[in-house]
Every structure is written in structure tokens, then in C-alpha cells.
Design an enzyme around this catalytic site. Structure first.
Site, PDB file in Angstrom:
ATOM      1  N   LYS A   1       0.858  -1.179   0.000  1.00  0.00           N
ATOM      2  CA  LYS A   1       0.000   0.000   0.000  1.00  0.00           C
ATOM      3  C   LYS A   1       0.902   1.240   0.000  1.00  0.00           C
ATOM      4  O   LYS A   1       2.039   1.133   0.411  1.00  0.00           O
ATOM      5  CB  LYS A   1      -0.895   0.014   1.250  1.00  0.00           C
TER       6      LYS A   1
ATOM      7  N   HIS B   1      -6.817 -13.447  -6.950  1.00  0.00           N
ATOM      8  CA  HIS B   1      -7.600 -12.488  -6.179  1.00  0.00           C
ATOM      9  C   HIS B   1      -9.045 -12.521  -6.666  1.00  0.00           C
ATOM     10  O   HIS B   1      -9.289 -12.745  -7.848  1.00  0.00           O
ATOM     11  CB  HIS B   1      -7.018 -11.081  -6.330  1.00  0.00           C
TER      12      HIS B   1
END
Length: 465
Positions: free
Chosen positions: A165, A284
Site C-alpha cells: 500500500k 484475487h
């Protein structure tokens, strides 16, 4: 005239309560909410018809085939306890209705047009029984759990990961730096965020190169095998494969794909490429909640999980039970077992409607990710067991001293929990104590415990179905 034209009730042809299901049938459990005035048998039969051979009226060409051989059949209906006007309709489909090795074709039939059907207020596919006769036509996961452990030389514990992130906006160089810090600190994997593909601020090739550099540097320093899930998801299948080829040329161990937004056809192609070229494949599930979040319409995630095991992936995100994203414990464990075990018994308390025999199809590692931190470690170790990947994004990068100490804190917490479990201690009851003990000799863990101590974690409360 050779045939009787006109419209007749679906249930006359497609509702067959005496039908004995065959071992080769694909079985489906649908949660049906009929429109007012539509009897449940008619609604269930309509689902069977519209997802197999039926159309709204009798057609002349019905006489040129054998409906008895090819039609879907609604063979059982039961009301849903505690819900008004909801029924579970069980439908059996003959194997010949489906193309071999194609999840795409299976879904186009079973969850295609029928979901827009006017006679139904809502429709949800709760579970599918995939017979060995069909699952054997799929390659499945590129490698599976055991081969992955052998490739990574990591045994007897869950694997640790971290999503880098901020998910968007870093340059490739800074992104690689963040990867290196996490891996150096003790994580096994770092991860591209699902929406990191190839944007103007960071093109895919630059990211791949800097991440590979980070992996090799961290491996040299720690003596452990490391990986970064390089997201190969792209706008076309050709571009996706091109990215996977480049990853292979760099010699990295694993790539990644968003299987629902990328689509099952693309995913299956990538899984085949990964097996042929020795790459692990991390999956994902972006977009899953669009499909699986409504209780009465769509598809349960356990169906998407089974579809992924057929299409192929070595890891797939499966909720956390404890973090920021939805996932109830028994139900989550139900589809976690469907992902990694060979044989799973029918168990309605866990949402499993059918016994599923995967024969020898490799298993998939479930990934717990989303709002988890060091205080959750005992629960995660207890709930998911060794065969899982625990991913701490903010729970690593949010450490007050930086990424590497954040990684150290997670690794120490994990090793402490595994050791405590192996010594026979009860992680559910003594979890907080185990973490506190470990933090006495690990300043990194102590700092992490301090930051997230307010985010309380009640283990007992999660145990309800």
C-alpha cells in the site's frame, strides 16, 4: 401434425421427484424466491428448464432429440427454514450438456439467462456438486499445496504475505523498495494490489523488474525463498500471457490474476501456462461480492471457489472470519475445506449441500486478508491451520517503525503461535497471553501490539453460525 404446439407448464416435463441422480450428473442447489402465485414446483422446474434444454413454448425440433436424455431435472424441493416463500430447488444436469474443461460453458448454462427469468423474484446458486467425470477434464491448480511447499521449502506453518500500500500512486522504484523491506523483515510473500495492472504512474514491466530485484536481494540476505505476486491481469488474454512470460524470464516464483474481472477463460489459459512453466498462481477475487453478497440472489462464494479450483489457482482469497471483510466462521471453513481437501462430506450446518469428491485434483491455499493484525494471529492460526496464507497489508506497513519491523512483528507472532499450538496450548483461550509473552523479547512485536491494542478481538463471539 407431428407435434402438439402450445405452451405447457414446465413442471409437467422438468419436475421429476422420482428421479435417482446419477454419479455423473452435475447437481445444483438453488435458493428460489418465486413471484406471488407461482407454485414452488413450477419455479424449480422453470429453473431446470431454462438452464438446460427448455424454452417458453413447445418447439417442432424437440422431436429431433431426446429430451429425456438431455434435460435438466428438478428432483427435490424443500422450504428454507425461517424464510417466507423461499425454497431450495435441487436440479440434476446430465454431463453431456457441458463442454469438457470449460468453467465458462458450465456457468453460461447453469447461471446464464435463467437469473433474469420473470417467474422468479430472485434466484441464488448455493452449491454445485462437480462429479469426478467432469472435474477430471480440468487441469485444476497449476501446482497445489504440497508442490508449493516443496518449491518454497516452507513447512509446518501458514505462509505470510503483505499487500503493498498505497495500492495506487507509487513509482516502480519505490514500490520495489517497499517489497524489499517486507521480505527482508521475514514475510514469505508480498502482493500487488488487485487493481495494480499497468497504469501511467507505474508500467507493469518496470514494476516487474524492480520487484524481481527486491526478491533476489531479500533472498540473498535471509537465506529464505521469497516471492511477490506479480499481477498479470490485463485488458486482453495475449497481454496477460505476455506479462506471465516476462515474469518467468525474470525467474520469479509466482504471478497473480484477478479471476472474476479477468474471466474464467483467461484464468484457465493462465493456469495452464503456469503449470507448463513452473510458476505458482495467486488468485484475487475482486468483484466476488457483486455476485455473492446478497443472501437471496446471485451465487454463493463456495460455488466461485469450486469453479476456481477447476479453472486453476494455487492461492485464492477466502475471507478472514476476524478482519474487516465479511465471512462467518463455519461457512468460511466449509468452503476453505472445499478448496484444499480431497473429499468433503455434505454438511448443511457449514453450507455444504453436497458431498464433493475432488479425487486427485490439487488443492488451493486459502488466503486470509483484510483488516487483520498481530492480535488476530492466534485466531487465524487456530481457524485456518497450517495450509493457508495470512496477509497483513496495513498490519505490516502500518507499523510505527516501518515495513521491515512490521514484517518482523508478524513473523514473530506467527512463530510464537505455531510453537504454542505445537506445545498443546489453547490458542483460542490463551491467544492474547501468547502474543504478550512473545512481545517481551521482540521490541518490533511490542510496538505493533501497542498500536493495535484498541482494536479488540473477541474470539468466542465468532463461533456462531
Amino acid at each position: 401434425v407431428g407435434f402438439k404446439a402450445g405452451v405447457k407448464d414446465y413442471k409437467l416435463t422438468y419436475y421429476t421427484p422420482d428421479y435417482e441422480t446419477k454419479d455423473t450428473d452435475i447437481l445444483a442447489a438453488f435458493r428460489v424466491t418465486p413471484q406471488p402465485g407461482v407454485p414452488p414446483e413450477e419455479a424449480g422446474a422453470a429453473v431446470a428448464a431454462e438452464s438446460s434444454t427448455g424454452t417458453w413454448t413447445t418447439v417442432w425440433t424437440d422431436g429431433l432429440t431426446s429430451l429425456d436424455r438431455y434435460k435438466g431435472r428438478c428432483y427435490h424441493i424443500e422450504p428454507v427454514a425461517g424464510e417466507e416463500n423461499q425454497y431450495i430447488a435441487y436440479v440434476a444436469y446430465p454431463l453431456d450438456l457441458f463442454e469438457e474443461g470449460s468453467v465458462t460453458n458450465m456457468f453460461t448454462s447453469i447461471v446464464g439467462n435463467v437469473f433474469g427469468f420473470k417467474a422468479l423474484r430472485a434466484l441464488r446458486l448455493e452449491d454445485l456438486r462437480i462429479p469426478p467425470a467432469y472435474s477430471k477434464t480440468f487441469q485444476g491448480p497449476p501446482h497445489g499445496i504440497q508442490v508449493e511447499r516443496d518449491k518454497l521449502n516452507k513447512y509446518g506453518r501458514p505462509l505470510l504475505g503483505c499487500t503493498i500500500k498505497p495500492k495506487l500512486g507509487l513509482s516502480a522504484k519505490n514500490y520495489g523498495r517497499a517489497v524489499y523491506e517486507c521480505l527482508r523483515g521475514g514475510l514469505d510473500f508480498t502482493k500487488d494490489d488487485e487493481n495494480v495492472n499497468s497504469q501511467p504512474f507505474m508500467r507493469w514491466r518496470d514494476r516487474f523488474v524492480f520487484c524481481a530485484e527486491a526478491i533476489y536481494k531479500a533472498q540473498a540476505e535471509t537465506g529464505e525463498i521469497k516471492g511477490h505476486y506479480l499481477n498479470a491481469t490485463a485488458g486482453t488474454c495475449e497481454e496477460m500471457i505476455k506479462r506471465a512470460v516476462f515474469a518467468r524470464e525474470l525467474g520469479v516464483p509466482i504471478v497473480m490474476h484477478d479471476y472474476l474481472t479477468g474471466g474464467f477463460t483467461a484464468n484457465t489459459s493462465l493456469a495452464h501456462y503456469c503449470r507448463d512453466n513452473g510458476l505458482l498462481l495467486h488468485i484475487h477475487r475482486a468483484m466476488h461480492a457483486v455476485i455473492d453478497r446478497q443472501k437471496n440472489h446471485g451465487m454463493h462464494f463456495r460455488v466461485l471457489a469450486k469453479a476456481l479450483r477447476l479453472s486453476g489457482g494455487d492461492h485464492v482469497h477466502a475471507g478472514t472470519v476476524v478482519g474487516k471483510l465479511e465471512g462467518e466462521r463455519e461457512i468460511t471453513l466449509g468452503f476453505v475445506d472445499l478448496l484444499r481437501d480431497d473429499y468433503v462430506e455434505k454438511d448443511r450446518s457449514r453450507g455444504i449441500y453436497f458431498t464433493q469428491d475432488w479425487v486427485s485434483l490439487p488443492g488451493v491455499l486459502p488466503v486470509a486478508s483484510g483488516g487483520i493484525h498481530v492480535w488476530h494471529m492466534p485466531a487465524l492460526t487456530e481457524i485456518f491451520g497450517d495450509d493457508s496464507v495470512l496477509q497483513f497489508g496495513g498490519g505490516t506497513l502500518g507499523h510505527p517503525w516501518g515495513n521491515a519491523p512490521g514484517a518482523v512483528a508478524n513473523r514473530v507472532a506467527l512463530e510464537a503461535c505455531v510453537q504454542a499450538r505445537n506445545e498443546g496450548r489453547d490458542l483460542a483461550r490463551e491467544g492474547n497471553e501468547i502474543i504478550r509473552e512473545a512481545s517481551k523479547w521482540s521490541p518490533e512485536l511490542a510496538a505493533a501490539c501497542e498500536v493495535w491494542k484498541e482494536i479488540k478481538f473477541e474470539f468466542e463471539a465468532m463461533d456462531t453460525l
